[in-house]
Design a protein around this motif. Structure first.
Motif, short mmCIF file in Angstrom:
data_model
loop_
_atom_site.label_atom_id
_atom_site.label_comp_id
_atom_site.label_asym_id
_atom_site.label_seq_id
_atom_site.Cartn_x
_atom_site.Cartn_y
_atom_site.Cartn_z
N TYR A 1 3.62 12.45 -71.95
CA TYR A 1 4.80 11.81 -71.69
C TYR A 1 4.15 10.82 -73.06
O TYR A 1 3.87 9.99 -73.74
CB TYR A 1 3.92 10.84 -70.87
N ARG A 2 4.95 9.09 -72.76
CA ARG A 2 5.05 8.12 -73.40
C ARG A 2 4.70 7.16 -72.09
O ARG A 2 5.39 6.88 -71.16
CB ARG A 2 6.64 7.69 -73.73
N THR A 3 4.00 5.85 -72.60
CA THR A 3 3.80 4.57 -72.04
C THR A 3 4.39 3.46 -72.69
O THR A 3 3.93 3.04 -73.83
CB THR A 3 2.46 4.38 -71.82
N ALA A 4 5.04 2.49 -71.97
CA ALA A 4 4.30 0.90 -73.40
C ALA A 4 3.86 0.34 -73.76
O ALA A 4 3.17 0.22 -72.73
CB ALA A 4 6.28 0.90 -72.49
N SER B 1 -3.68 9.18 -78.19
CA SER B 1 -2.64 8.16 -77.57
C SER B 1 -1.83 7.65 -79.53
O SER B 1 -3.05 7.20 -79.72
CB SER B 1 -3.51 6.79 -76.87
N GLY C 1 5.43 1.62 -78.23
CA GLY C 1 4.55 2.17 -77.19
C GLY C 1 3.66 3.10 -77.42
O GLY C 1 3.54 3.23 -78.81
N TYR C 2 3.63 4.21 -76.68
CA TYR C 2 2.20 5.00 -77.20
C TYR C 2 3.21 6.69 -77.02
O TYR C 2 3.80 6.57 -75.47
CB TYR C 2 1.40 5.05 -76.89
N GLU C 3 2.59 7.73 -77.88
CA GLU C 3 3.42 9.01 -77.11
C GLU C 3 1.98 9.75 -77.08
O GLU C 3 1.33 9.73 -77.41
CB GLU C 3 3.34 9.51 -78.24
N HIS C 4 1.85 10.70 -75.56
CA HIS C 4 0.50 10.92 -75.43
C HIS C 4 0.33 11.77 -75.71
O HIS C 4 1.17 12.86 -75.00
CB HIS C 4 -0.05 9.90 -73.97
N ALA D 1 2.68 -3.33 -72.52
CA ALA D 1 2.64 -3.86 -71.98
C ALA D 1 2.60 -5.61 -72.29
O ALA D 1 1.79 -5.86 -73.68
CB ALA D 1 1.20 -4.42 -70.92
#
Length: 69
Positions: A63-66, A32, A38-41, A68
């Motif tokens: 995928y990418r997550t933001a 990550s 966010g994070y790029e996975h 929180a």
């Protein structure tokens, strides 16, 4: 002192450097990478490519997550 390992990234955002140094204890099947808010996975491809005469693990973007708030 934490030992760093060079990894090679494939795919993902164009502005993300394709060569990263990450702590050795974080290198496993997934990475990550913090980017912006966010994070790029990335997932390990089970392949290695040459980097400065040494084998470096290759990770592909998944995928990418933001982050929180």
């Amino acid at each position: 002192m934490r030992r760093l390992v060079v990894v090679l990234l494939r795919g993902g955002p164009d502005d993300l450097p394709r060569v990263q140094e990450v702590p050795a204890d974080e290198v496993d099947g997934r990475l990550s990478i913090l980017r912006g808010n966010g994070y790029e996975h990335f997932e390990f491809t089970e392949e290695y490519d040459d980097f400065d005469g040494e084998p470096a693990p290759v990770y592909r973007w998944s995928y990418r997550t933001a982050i929180a708030e």
